[in-house]
Enzyme design. Structure first.
Site, PDB file in Angstrom:
ATOM      1  CG  HIS A 112      93.205  15.287 -81.104  1.00 47.25           C
ATOM      2  ND1 HIS A 112      94.509  15.697 -81.277  1.00 47.25           N
ATOM      3  CD2 HIS A 112      92.723  15.039 -82.355  1.00 47.25           C
ATOM      4  CE1 HIS A 112      94.797  15.696 -82.565  1.00 47.25           C
ATOM      5  NE2 HIS A 112      93.726  15.302 -83.234  1.00 47.25           N
ATOM      6  CG  ASN A 149     106.134  25.161 -83.263  1.00 47.36           C
ATOM      7  OD1 ASN A 149     107.203  24.599 -83.103  1.00 47.36           O
ATOM      8  ND2 ASN A 149     104.986  24.601 -82.940  1.00 47.36           N
TER       9      ASN A 149
END
Length: 401
Positions: free
Chosen positions: A191, A301
């Site tokens: 990104h 996570n």
């Protein structure tokens, strides 16, 4: 002869009438399904609706199963953070350490969760950007260029140096992987990088690494940074890939390196990523291979991810906590981040005439000390949360509004 013609005409008319009746019947049935008749109590359904549901019993059962799956998925996505207890965490990290030692090609996928320790908010956590905006809360502003590589960043860099990690695929734009000392050929910043602006008119594309956030004036589909290439005079643009855009730059995105690493990987370690974006890239998951030949998947996570069911192991803990235990298991010493930041070697300084082209603070080798002084000087300032202004992160906030 006339009788034969009449018969043909009659049969044709009958076929047309029959086809028309079937079409109308399908439309009525479709209308009934569109009206969500399945959600009606049985007592409120008309005879026609009940007959259609009975006629399409298999379809009804499939739709009910899908609705159950959707509700389960929705509940998972709304779950708060989950933490493994201390003993379970140690046991899981030992399993991870064993897998790391056995792996021939370990690829690491990183998300916003590895940068939260550097005071950069994530997106989808309980205090994430999108979460807060959906609740109608304001978000405080911050200069993200003041952030420094976290312990997890330094662990990844050290593991690469020890030849335990072959490649890193990052969704983050904060540039902290580069600043940790991780070689750029071993990194794909899918990104973009907030410190890099490029000239696409030059061939090959000319890159300028800066000591400040170059995205102050940029946003979705507006990438001009306000500076010009010193070689051809064309406008420079940032490298950020916003929501709704498709990144085409070879660097720093390095899609070729990411795809090649995924093809060769036998183990993928996902750190701090919700995987809601990465899951959309089949080339990163070897989906063209049989399931038994795809790389093993390990996830760190605190919340549910869409790849949990495919993971060999899911660890619910903060990335830094997991990496500290992992380094102990691997018996690896991790040097702290210091002022020998590669960005100071890579950076191109501004020309005198470009001095007023940005208002962002310039990072310096003593950034940590200056940051602490900055925090102390503002420790008694009003706690109101001002609106975010500019930058790749600030522009991102608008998505939730």
């Amino acid at each position: 002869m006339e009788e034969e013609a009449s018969t043909v005409f009659s049969s044709r008319s009958e076929r047309k009438a029959l086809e028309k009746a079937k079409i109308l019947q399908r439309e009525r049935e479709r209308t009934i399904f569109k009206l969500k008749v399945l959600k009606k109590p049985e007592a409120e359904r008309s005879e026609e609706e009940a007959a259609v549901l009975e006629l399409h019993r298999d379809t009804v059962e499939e739709l009910c199963k899908r609705e159950i799956r959707r509700n389960v998925l929705k509940r998972k996505q709304e779950e708060l953070q989950v933490f493994d207890d201390a003993d379970e965490l140690k046991s899981k990290v030992r399993q991870l350490a064993f897998a790391v030692k056995q792996a021939k090609n370990l690829v690491v996928y990183t998300g916003a969760g590895i940068s939260t320790a550097a005071s950069i908010p994530d997106y989808r956590g309980p205090n994430g950007v999108w979460t807060q905006l959906q609740k109608g809360r304001s978000i405080s502003s911050s200069d993200l260029s003041k952030a420094e590589p976290t312990y997890t960043h330094m662990c990844i860099k050290t593991m690469h140096k020890e030849k335990l990690v072959t490649h890193v695929v990052s969704q983050n734009c904060d540039g902290l992987h580069v600043r940790s000392g991780l070689p750029r050929q071993a990194l794909s910043e899918l990104h973009g990088n907030m410190f890099i602006e490029v000239c696409t008119s030059c061939s090959p594309v000319r890159e300028y690494v800066r000591l400040f956030d170059v995205t102050e004036r940029t946003s979705l589909h507006r990438h001009s940074t306000g500076r010009k290439c010193s070689h051809c005079g064309s406008e420079l643009i940032d490298t950020i890939v916003h929501f709704g855009e498709r990144g085409t730059l070879e660097q720093p995105l390095n899609w070729e390196g990411a795809a090649q690493a995924a093809r060769n990987a036998d183990l993928i370690l996902c750190l701090g990523s919700s995987l809601k974006v990465l899951k959309k890239y089949p080339c990163l998951w070897s989906m063209n291979k049989p399931a038994t030949k795809r790389p093993q998947l390990y996830i760190v996570n605190l919340q549910w991810t869409p790849k949990d069911d495919l993971a060999v192991l899911k660890i619910h803990a903060k990335c830094d906590d997991v990496m500290k235990l992992l380094m102990e298991e691997l018996n690896i010493h991790v040097p702290p981040y210091n002022t020998e930041d590669p960005i100071f070697t890579l950076a191109t300084l501004l020309q005198p005439e470009e001095a007023n082209t940005h208002s962002r603070e310039v990072i310096t080798p003593s950034a940590e000390q200056e940051h602490q002084e900055h925090l102390s000087a503002h420790s008694e300032v009003s706690t109101e949360t001002p609106a975010v202004q500019g930058g790749w992160f600030g522009r991102g906030y608008r998505k939730g509004r």
